[in-house]
Design a protein around this motif. Sequence first.
Motif, PDB file in Angstrom:
ATOM      1  N   ARG A  19     -14.821  36.890  -0.170  1.00  0.00           N
ATOM      2  CA  ARG A  19     -15.733  36.103   0.661  1.00  0.00           C
ATOM      3  C   ARG A  19     -14.920  35.027   1.361  1.00  0.00           C
ATOM      4  O   ARG A  19     -14.047  34.396   0.774  1.00  0.00           O
ATOM      5  CB  ARG A  19     -16.820  35.483  -0.196  1.00  0.00           C
ATOM      6  CG  ARG A  19     -17.822  34.744   0.665  1.00  0.00           C
ATOM      7  CD  ARG A  19     -19.151  34.602  -0.006  1.00  0.00           C
ATOM      8  NE  ARG A  19     -20.047  33.874   0.860  1.00  0.00           N
ATOM      9  CZ  ARG A  19     -20.964  33.053   0.422  1.00  0.00           C
ATOM     10  NH1 ARG A  19     -21.139  32.879  -0.866  1.00  0.00           N
ATOM     11  NH2 ARG A  19     -21.743  32.431   1.264  1.00  0.00           N
ATOM     12  N   VAL A  20     -15.238  34.824   2.633  1.00  0.00           N
ATOM     13  CA  VAL A  20     -14.518  33.824   3.428  1.00  0.00           C
ATOM     14  C   VAL A  20     -15.231  32.484   3.278  1.00  0.00           C
ATOM     15  O   VAL A  20     -16.455  32.404   3.380  1.00  0.00           O
ATOM     16  CB  VAL A  20     -14.456  34.259   4.905  1.00  0.00           C
ATOM     17  CG1 VAL A  20     -13.813  33.184   5.761  1.00  0.00           C
ATOM     18  CG2 VAL A  20     -13.684  35.571   5.030  1.00  0.00           C
ATOM     19  N   ASN A  62     -24.714  40.573   5.521  1.00  0.00           N
ATOM     20  CA  ASN A  62     -25.752  39.992   4.670  1.00  0.00           C
ATOM     21  C   ASN A  62     -25.761  38.454   4.765  1.00  0.00           C
ATOM     22  O   ASN A  62     -25.842  37.763   3.751  1.00  0.00           O
ATOM     23  CB  ASN A  62     -25.572  40.459   3.232  1.00  0.00           C
ATOM     24  CG  ASN A  62     -26.836  40.286   2.421  1.00  0.00           C
ATOM     25  OD1 ASN A  62     -27.930  40.258   2.962  1.00  0.00           O
ATOM     26  ND2 ASN A  62     -26.684  40.177   1.110  1.00  0.00           N
ATOM     27  N   ALA A  63     -25.621  37.934   5.993  1.00  0.00           N
ATOM     28  CA  ALA A  63     -25.648  36.491   6.278  1.00  0.00           C
ATOM     29  C   ALA A  63     -24.489  35.730   5.635  1.00  0.00           C
ATOM     30  O   ALA A  63     -24.585  34.532   5.394  1.00  0.00           O
ATOM     31  CB  ALA A  63     -26.988  35.879   5.886  1.00  0.00           C
ATOM     32  N   GLU A  64     -23.385  36.415   5.365  1.00  0.00           N
ATOM     33  CA  GLU A  64     -22.182  35.791   4.801  1.00  0.00           C
ATOM     34  C   GLU A  64     -20.965  36.320   5.551  1.00  0.00           C
ATOM     35  O   GLU A  64     -21.036  37.346   6.225  1.00  0.00           O
ATOM     36  CB  GLU A  64     -22.042  36.127   3.318  1.00  0.00           C
ATOM     37  CG  GLU A  64     -23.192  35.620   2.481  1.00  0.00           C
ATOM     38  CD  GLU A  64     -23.135  36.121   1.037  1.00  0.00           C
ATOM     39  OE1 GLU A  64     -23.702  35.441   0.192  1.00  0.00           O
ATOM     40  OE2 GLU A  64     -22.540  37.181   0.777  1.00  0.00           O
ATOM     41  N   LEU A  65     -19.830  35.633   5.419  1.00  0.00           N
ATOM     42  CA  LEU A  65     -18.576  36.094   6.005  1.00  0.00           C
ATOM     43  C   LEU A  65     -17.690  36.669   4.905  1.00  0.00           C
ATOM     44  O   LEU A  65     -17.500  36.043   3.857  1.00  0.00           O
ATOM     45  CB  LEU A  65     -17.834  34.952   6.705  1.00  0.00           C
ATOM     46  CG  LEU A  65     -18.489  34.413   7.965  1.00  0.00           C
ATOM     47  CD1 LEU A  65     -17.704  33.216   8.499  1.00  0.00           C
ATOM     48  CD2 LEU A  65     -18.583  35.499   9.027  1.00  0.00           C
ATOM     49  N   TRP A  66     -17.132  37.854   5.187  1.00  0.00           N
ATOM     50  CA  TRP A  66     -16.287  38.556   4.232  1.00  0.00           C
ATOM     51  C   TRP A  66     -15.017  39.043   4.908  1.00  0.00           C
ATOM     52  O   TRP A  66     -15.005  39.298   6.105  1.00  0.00           O
ATOM     53  CB  TRP A  66     -17.023  39.775   3.667  1.00  0.00           C
ATOM     54  CG  TRP A  66     -18.184  39.404   2.809  1.00  0.00           C
ATOM     55  CD1 TRP A  66     -19.472  39.218   3.223  1.00  0.00           C
ATOM     56  CD2 TRP A  66     -18.175  39.154   1.410  1.00  0.00           C
ATOM     57  NE1 TRP A  66     -20.268  38.882   2.159  1.00  0.00           N
ATOM     58  CE2 TRP A  66     -19.487  38.834   1.027  1.00  0.00           C
ATOM     59  CE3 TRP A  66     -17.180  39.174   0.433  1.00  0.00           C
ATOM     60  CZ2 TRP A  66     -19.842  38.534  -0.277  1.00  0.00           C
ATOM     61  CZ3 TRP A  66     -17.536  38.880  -0.880  1.00  0.00           C
ATOM     62  CH2 TRP A  66     -18.847  38.559  -1.219  1.00  0.00           C
ATOM     63  N   GLU A  84     -19.641  46.825  14.722  1.00  0.00           N
ATOM     64  CA  GLU A  84     -20.510  45.792  15.280  1.00  0.00           C
ATOM     65  C   GLU A  84     -20.389  44.481  14.505  1.00  0.00           C
ATOM     66  O   GLU A  84     -20.383  43.398  15.094  1.00  0.00           O
ATOM     67  CB  GLU A  84     -21.970  46.264  15.274  1.00  0.00           C
ATOM     68  CG  GLU A  84     -22.244  47.431  16.201  1.00  0.00           C
ATOM     69  CD  GLU A  84     -21.925  48.798  15.590  1.00  0.00           C
ATOM     70  OE1 GLU A  84     -21.275  48.878  14.522  1.00  0.00           O
ATOM     71  OE2 GLU A  84     -22.347  49.803  16.186  1.00  0.00           O
ATOM     72  N   ASP A  85     -20.306  44.562  13.184  1.00  0.00           N
ATOM     73  CA  ASP A  85     -20.234  43.365  12.338  1.00  0.00           C
ATOM     74  C   ASP A  85     -18.869  42.693  12.355  1.00  0.00           C
ATOM     75  O   ASP A  85     -18.732  41.561  11.888  1.00  0.00           O
ATOM     76  CB  ASP A  85     -20.584  43.706  10.886  1.00  0.00           C
ATOM     77  CG  ASP A  85     -22.055  44.017  10.685  1.00  0.00           C
ATOM     78  OD1 ASP A  85     -22.860  43.755  11.596  1.00  0.00           O
ATOM     79  OD2 ASP A  85     -22.393  44.525   9.600  1.00  0.00           O
ATOM     80  N   THR A  86     -17.846  43.379  12.859  1.00  0.00           N
ATOM     81  CA  THR A  86     -16.502  42.793  12.907  1.00  0.00           C
ATOM     82  C   THR A  86     -16.047  42.498  14.332  1.00  0.00           C
ATOM     83  O   THR A  86     -14.895  42.117  14.540  1.00  0.00           O
ATOM     84  CB  THR A  86     -15.468  43.715  12.228  1.00  0.00           C
ATOM     85  OG1 THR A  86     -15.459  44.988  12.876  1.00  0.00           O
ATOM     86  CG2 THR A  86     -15.748  43.880  10.750  1.00  0.00           C
ATOM     87  N   THR A  87     -16.938  42.656  15.306  1.00  0.00           N
ATOM     88  CA  THR A  87     -16.606  42.338  16.691  1.00  0.00           C
ATOM     89  C   THR A  87     -17.326  41.054  17.078  1.00  0.00           C
ATOM     90  O   THR A  87     -18.538  40.933  16.904  1.00  0.00           O
ATOM     91  CB  THR A  87     -17.030  43.483  17.634  1.00  0.00           C
ATOM     92  OG1 THR A  87     -16.347  44.676  17.223  1.00  0.00           O
ATOM     93  CG2 THR A  87     -16.657  43.176  19.070  1.00  0.00           C
TER      94      THR A  87
END
Length: 96
Positions: A19-20, A62-66, A84-87
Amino acid sequence: MGVAALIDALRPHGSADYRVRRDANDNSALFKADATWCAQQATGGVRLTAWNFPGQYLRHYNAELWLATPGGASAYDSPAMFTEDTTWSVDAPWAP
């Protein structure tokens, strides 16, 4: 695009938890490496890959940064919506 010069920076916490989180700069070499994100051109924006973890990307999941690995074993590595989630969209700054 390095952010290690900032007082606080987003960095992954490795091993079991990628988790970031926002951490204060402790001036260590590990902090500088963890807090450096490299922009890679992508369709519709950029993908941010971690300097210290090549081939892994900053992902909104899921509303978090990983720190996510395509096809990895964790739920946040899921191939569903991975691109999509990493762009990340690049927009003009709010202030000069």
